[in-house]
Design a protein around this motif. Structure first.
Motif: not given
Length: 104
Positions: A15-19, A53-62, A69-71, A88-89
């Motif tokens: 999942l992390a790789n897919l994101w 479950g959801a990939t933690p948002w901290e692991e998602i590209q800004l 998109i994540y949301q 994030v900001a």
């Protein structure tokens, strides 16, 4: 044979790789937003996310967070996610400052 915990870990890594791949696909999309490849990756994310479950948002590209998109993907799955958009900001601002300093 792999046990359930090992399989779950493999799915989380995938999942992390897919994101990551989704972010890259958006960047290379003709219109800079969405492509068939993005749709394909979104479908794969949607198949695996309910399992672990959801990939933690901290692991998602800004950009995936900043553009919602994540949301959106999680909302469509009925999974609530709450990225800290203030953090994030701050990260985005920090990246911008570093970029300015690195320029000659």
């Amino acid at each position: 044979m792999a046990d359930a915990a090992q399989l779950e870990e493999v799915i989380r890594e995938e999942l992390a790789n897919l994101w990551f791949d989704l972010n890259a696909a958006r960047q290379s999309a003709l219109n800079g937003e969405w492509s068939m490849q993005c749709g394909y990756l979104e479908r794969r994310i949607k198949k695996l996310t309910p399992i672990v479950g959801a990939t933690p948002w901290e692991e998602i590209q800004l950009p995936l967070l900043e553009h919602g998109i994540y949301q959106r993907i999680h909302a469509e799955l009925g999974i609530e996610v709450s990225p800290d958009m203030e953090k994030v900001a701050k990260v985005r601002k920090s990246i911008g400052r570093r970029g300015l300093r690195e320029k000659p």
